[in-house]
Design an enzyme around this catalytic site. Sequence first.
Site, PDB file in Angstrom:
ATOM      1  N   ASN A 281      44.909  33.942  44.085  1.00 18.77           N
ATOM      2  CA  ASN A 281      45.212  33.159  42.886  1.00 18.77           C
ATOM      3  C   ASN A 281      43.915  33.010  42.107  1.00 18.77           C
ATOM      4  OD1 ASN A 281      45.916  31.287  40.975  1.00 18.77           O
ATOM      5  ND2 ASN A 281      46.098  29.564  42.390  1.00 18.77           N
ATOM      6  N   TRP A 282      43.821  33.750  41.024  1.00 16.35           N
ATOM      7  CA  TRP A 282      42.555  33.754  40.279  1.00 16.35           C
ATOM      8  C   TRP A 282      42.435  32.589  39.297  1.00 16.35           C
ATOM      9  CZ3 TRP A 282      41.868  39.681  38.853  1.00 16.35           C
ATOM     10  CH2 TRP A 282      41.501  40.370  40.019  1.00 16.35           C
ATOM     11  N   LYS A 283      43.469  31.805  39.129  1.00 18.19           N
ATOM     12  CA  LYS A 283      43.412  30.656  38.217  1.00 18.19           C
ATOM     13  C   LYS A 283      42.909  31.121  36.840  1.00 18.19           C
ATOM     14  CE  LYS A 283      42.816  27.953  42.343  1.00 18.19           C
ATOM     15  NZ  LYS A 283      42.472  26.695  42.950  1.00 18.19           N
TER      16      LYS A 283
ATOM     17  N   HIS B 100      52.174  25.226  41.844  1.00 20.41           N
ATOM     18  CA  HIS B 100      50.800  25.076  42.356  1.00 20.41           C
ATOM     19  C   HIS B 100      50.328  23.642  42.108  1.00 20.41           C
ATOM     20  CE1 HIS B 100      46.447  25.416  42.666  1.00 20.41           C
ATOM     21  NE2 HIS B 100      46.703  26.419  43.496  1.00 20.41           N
TER      22      HIS B 100
ATOM     23  N   GLU C  21      47.685  22.450  40.984  1.00 18.27           N
ATOM     24  CA  GLU C  21      47.052  22.202  39.683  1.00 18.27           C
ATOM     25  C   GLU C  21      48.099  22.071  38.583  1.00 18.27           C
ATOM     26  OE1 GLU C  21      44.272  25.437  40.057  1.00 18.27           O
ATOM     27  OE2 GLU C  21      43.342  24.309  41.679  1.00 18.27           O
TER      28      GLU C  21
ATOM     29  N   GLU D 227      49.784  24.104  50.813  1.00 15.49           N
ATOM     30  CA  GLU D 227      48.408  23.927  50.350  1.00 15.49           C
ATOM     31  C   GLU D 227      48.095  22.438  50.265  1.00 15.49           C
ATOM     32  OE1 GLU D 227      46.909  27.488  47.943  1.00 15.49           O
ATOM     33  OE2 GLU D 227      48.134  26.330  46.585  1.00 15.49           O
TER      34      GLU D 227
ATOM     35  N   GLY E  72      39.868  24.086  46.848  1.00 12.35           N
ATOM     36  CA  GLY E  72      38.618  24.147  46.089  1.00 12.35           C
ATOM     37  C   GLY E  72      37.563  23.162  46.557  1.00 12.35           C
TER      38      GLY E  72
ATOM     39  N   SER F 249      40.814  26.414  50.575  1.00 14.56           N
ATOM     40  CA  SER F 249      39.499  26.782  51.116  1.00 14.56           C
ATOM     41  C   SER F 249      39.566  27.828  52.229  1.00 14.56           C
ATOM     42  CB  SER F 249      38.737  25.533  51.576  1.00 14.56           C
ATOM     43  OG  SER F 249      38.501  24.696  50.464  1.00 14.56           O
TER      44      SER F 249
ATOM     45  N   GLY G  32      42.122  31.034  46.622  1.00 18.54           N
ATOM     46  CA  GLY G  32      41.567  30.824  45.289  1.00 18.54           C
ATOM     47  C   GLY G  32      40.142  31.357  45.219  1.00 18.54           C
ATOM     48  N   GLY G  33      39.169  30.475  45.421  1.00 17.58           N
ATOM     49  CA  GLY G  33      37.752  30.817  45.246  1.00 17.58           C
ATOM     50  C   GLY G  33      37.326  32.103  45.943  1.00 17.58           C
TER      51      GLY G  33
HETATM   52  P1  PGA Z   1      40.904  27.618  47.097  1.00 18.75           P
HETATM   53  O1  PGA Z   1      42.244  27.566  46.217  1.00 18.75           O
HETATM   54  O2  PGA Z   1      41.054  28.790  48.040  1.00 18.75           O
HETATM   55  O3  PGA Z   1      39.796  27.798  46.127  1.00 18.75           O
HETATM   56  O4  PGA Z   1      40.827  26.325  47.861  1.00 18.75           O
HETATM   57  C1  PGA Z   1      43.496  27.791  46.779  1.00 18.75           C
HETATM   58  C2  PGA Z   1      44.582  27.659  45.740  1.00 18.75           C
HETATM   59  O5  PGA Z   1      44.428  26.879  44.803  1.00 18.75           O
HETATM   60  O6  PGA Z   1      45.631  28.337  45.822  1.00 18.75           O
END
Ligand code: PGA
Length: 256
Positions: free
Chosen positions: A11-13, A97, A99, A169, A175, A215, A236-237
Amino acid sequence: MEKRIPFIAANWKMYKNQAETVSFLKELQSAVGPCTDREVMIAPPSTALAAARGAMNLPGYHLAGQNCHWEEKGAFTGEVSGPMLKEVGCDCVILGHSERRHIFGETDDMIQKKLTAAFRWDLLPILCVGELLPDREAGKTFDVVSLQVKTAVQGLTREQSQKLIIAYEPVWAIGTGKTATPEQAQEVHAFIRGLCASLFDKAIANQTRILYGGSVKPDNVDALMAQPDIDGLLVGGASLEVSSFQRIVQFQSVEK
Ligand code: PGA
């Protein structure tokens, strides 16, 4: 029991433009090669989807939107519809998600409408659920996750529920560098599988892929993937660099 094929999703956001997307995908595919015993999904920002499609040419790779509206078209400024995602070559979509829920105010009812719409447009949805830190500290993790899943899947047909992918999640782990321990994640994954058995049936629950997100890094991927009910990851990251995402895709598999 039917084998659940591992599903590793990026997930590149709101990161990466078209050029960065194309060079990442070329590098990743040449490093990893075609995928047969696992599936890889990439969710770039909407503006890079078409470029990503053009750069993805190996079997086992999916392209996803990070969100989609439930209507086909209309006066919804800033939104993207399922048919629009299909047109640029997506076959998957991330829905609910944290966010989207916590920054943009998406509710369980909105996510339910989006989930039904995703199936209508033949997009495979990744339904994200997870508790906030105060929920966990108050011992409400199962209640929160259960309400999120139950509401979202309302109205799905049997065939649709068989395809659904769920991503657990915990919001406090996204994050933050604070991963849930493999045991903490496994506990909730097992709970979600039990929930699927009661909402659908045991056979569907046994084949539902439940991903962990929050994470995920190269150094915790193997321990997470060794858990019996963790069938994949939403990253994500650590999905933004080819080397770390490649290591995650190439997790060390164990017989479950
Ligand atoms: P993260 O994000 O790996 O940076 O914690 C995961 C996500 O938001 O799907």
